[in-house]
Write an enzyme that holds these catalytic residues in place. Structure first.
Site, PDB file in Angstrom:
ATOM      1  N   ASP A   1       0.908  -0.891  -0.194  1.00 11.40           N
ATOM      2  CA  ASP A   1       0.249   0.061  -0.202  1.00 11.40           C
ATOM      3  C   ASP A   1       0.683   1.401   0.164  1.00 11.40           C
ATOM      4  O   ASP A   1       1.757   0.897   0.567  1.00 11.40           O
ATOM      5  CB  ASP A   1      -1.156  -0.299   1.213  1.00 11.40           C
ATOM      6  CG  ASP A   1      -1.919   0.720   1.021  1.00 11.40           C
ATOM      7  OD1 ASP A   1      -2.444   1.193   0.169  1.00 11.40           O
ATOM      8  OD2 ASP A   1      -2.979   1.091   2.013  1.00 11.40           O
TER       9      ASP A   1
ATOM     10  N   ASN B   1     -10.176  -2.912  -5.631  1.00 13.27           N
ATOM     11  CA  ASN B   1     -10.468  -1.981  -6.335  1.00 13.27           C
ATOM     12  C   ASN B   1     -10.787  -1.406  -7.987  1.00 13.27           C
ATOM     13  O   ASN B   1     -10.425  -0.211  -8.735  1.00 13.27           O
ATOM     14  CB  ASN B   1      -8.432  -2.040  -7.279  1.00 13.27           C
ATOM     15  CG  ASN B   1      -7.984  -2.022  -5.475  1.00 13.27           C
ATOM     16  OD1 ASN B   1      -6.548  -2.780  -4.940  1.00 13.27           O
ATOM     17  ND2 ASN B   1      -7.645  -0.852  -4.664  1.00 13.27           N
TER      18      ASN B   1
END
Ligand code: IPE
Ligand code: IPE
Ligand code: MG
Length: 243
Positions: A17, A65
Site C-alpha cells: 500500500d 479496487n
C-alpha cells in the site's frame, strides 16, 4: 530451493500500500507510483530469493479496487500485463515459479492469456514462488471454494477445514508466516483471510515504492522476535502454576 535458515519465514505476504501517496508527494500522477511499486516488487523478490523465503505473495489488485477511477484501473491493468510480458523471461531464467491468485472472469482475455502463459512456463521451477494476488479477495476466494465443493457434490458433513483449504485458489501454498502491510494502515483489506489465521502481522509506515531489502530484513528480524503460540501455551509457561 535451499532454505538458508530455519528462522526465515517460509511464506511472506505483502499488502503493498502507499503507491498513490508516494506519487502525490512528488506531485506525479498515481500511475507513476504504481510503476515505482513494480520496481519494489522486483527488489523484494530478489531479497526473498537471497534470504531463502520460499513464497512471496503480493497483493496487486483487490476485488474492491475496481471501484477506483476508470483511468487508474486501466493503467494498472496495462501495467500488470506489460510487467508480466517483460519480466517472464528473467523470472524463468532465475527459476522462479509464478502463480496468480484471484478471480479470472473479470479480467480481459489478453490478461488471462498472459497469466496462463506465465504459470505454464514456470510451473516446474523450484527457486521460489511469486504469488501475484490479482483481482483477489479473501471473501471471494472462500465463496469460490465453497461453490466448487457444492459443484462436486460434497455432502455437508464432509465439508471441513481441510476440504475448504483444498479448494482455495492455490492449495499447495503454505499459509503465510508473516504479513507485511506498508503505508501505515492496520487492516487486512480482504487479503488471504483464510490463510492468515495465524500469520504474524507487521505494519510499517514506509510507502510501498520506498520498501527495500533492508526493511525486509528488519521485518524478518522482528518476526523472529515474536512468539507464535497458535492458541497453545509455550513450554515455559505451561510448567508451574497458572496465574
Ligand atoms: C496500493 O497503493 C496499490 C494498489 C492498491 C493497486 P494505493 O494506490 O492504494 O496507494 P494509496 O493508498 O493511495 O497511497
Ligand atoms: C489494499 O490496498 C489492496 C492492495 C494492496 C492491492 P487498498 O489501498 O485498496 O486498501 P484500503 O482501501 O486502504 O483498505
Ligand atoms: Mg491504498
Amino acid at each position: 530451493m535451499q532454505r538458508l535458515d530455519s528462522s526465515v519465514p517460509r511464506h511472506i505476504g505483502i499488502i503493498m500500500d502507499g503507491n498513490g501517496r508516494w506519487a502525490r508527494r512528488r506531485r506525479h500522477p498515481v500511475s507513476f507510483g504504481h510503476r515505482a511499486g513494480v520496481r519494489a516488487i522486483k527488489r523484494v523478490l530478489e531479497g526473498c530469493e537471497e534470504l531463502g523465503v520460499e513464497v512471496l505473495s503480493v497483493y496487486a489488485f483487490s476485488t474492491e479496487n475496481w471501484s477506483r477511477p476508470r483511468a487508474e484501473v486501466r493503467a494498472l491493468m496495462r501495467l500488470f500485463h506489460e510487467t508480466m510480458q517483460r519480466e517472464i523471461d528473467e523470472m524463468h531464467r532465475r527459476g522462479v515459479r509464478i502463480v496468480v491468485s484471484g478471480r479470472r472472469d473479470e479480467l480481459s482475455q489478453r490478461m488471462r492469456d498472459r497469466i496462463d502463459e506465465a504459470m505454464a512456463r514456470t510451473a516446474l521451477n523450484t527457486n521460489g514462488i511469486l504469488n501475484v494476488c490479482l483481482n483477489y479477495g479473501g471473501r471471494a476466494e472462500l465463496v469460490d471454494s465453497v461453490r466448487r465443493l457444492v459443484e462436486e457434490g460434497v455432502p455437508a458433513d464432509k465439508i471441513d477445514e481441510a476440504a475448504i483449504a483444498a479448494h482455495l485458489y492455490n492449495p499447495e501454498l503454505p499459509d503465510p508466516d508473516l504479513i507485511i502491510r506498508t503505508a501505515g494502515e492496520s487492516r487486512v483489506s480482504n487479503f488471504l483471510l483464510w490463510q492468515s489465521a495465524y500469520s504474524e502481522m507487521l505494519v510499517t509506515d514506509t510507502l510501498w515504492p520506498d520498501f527495500g531489502v533492508d526493511e525486509l530484513k528488519a521485518a524478518i528480524a522482528e518476526y523472529n522476535a515474536r512468539v507464535r503460540r497458535f492458541g497453545g501455551r509455550p513450554d515455559e509457561l505451561s510448567v508451574g502454576s497458572v496465574s
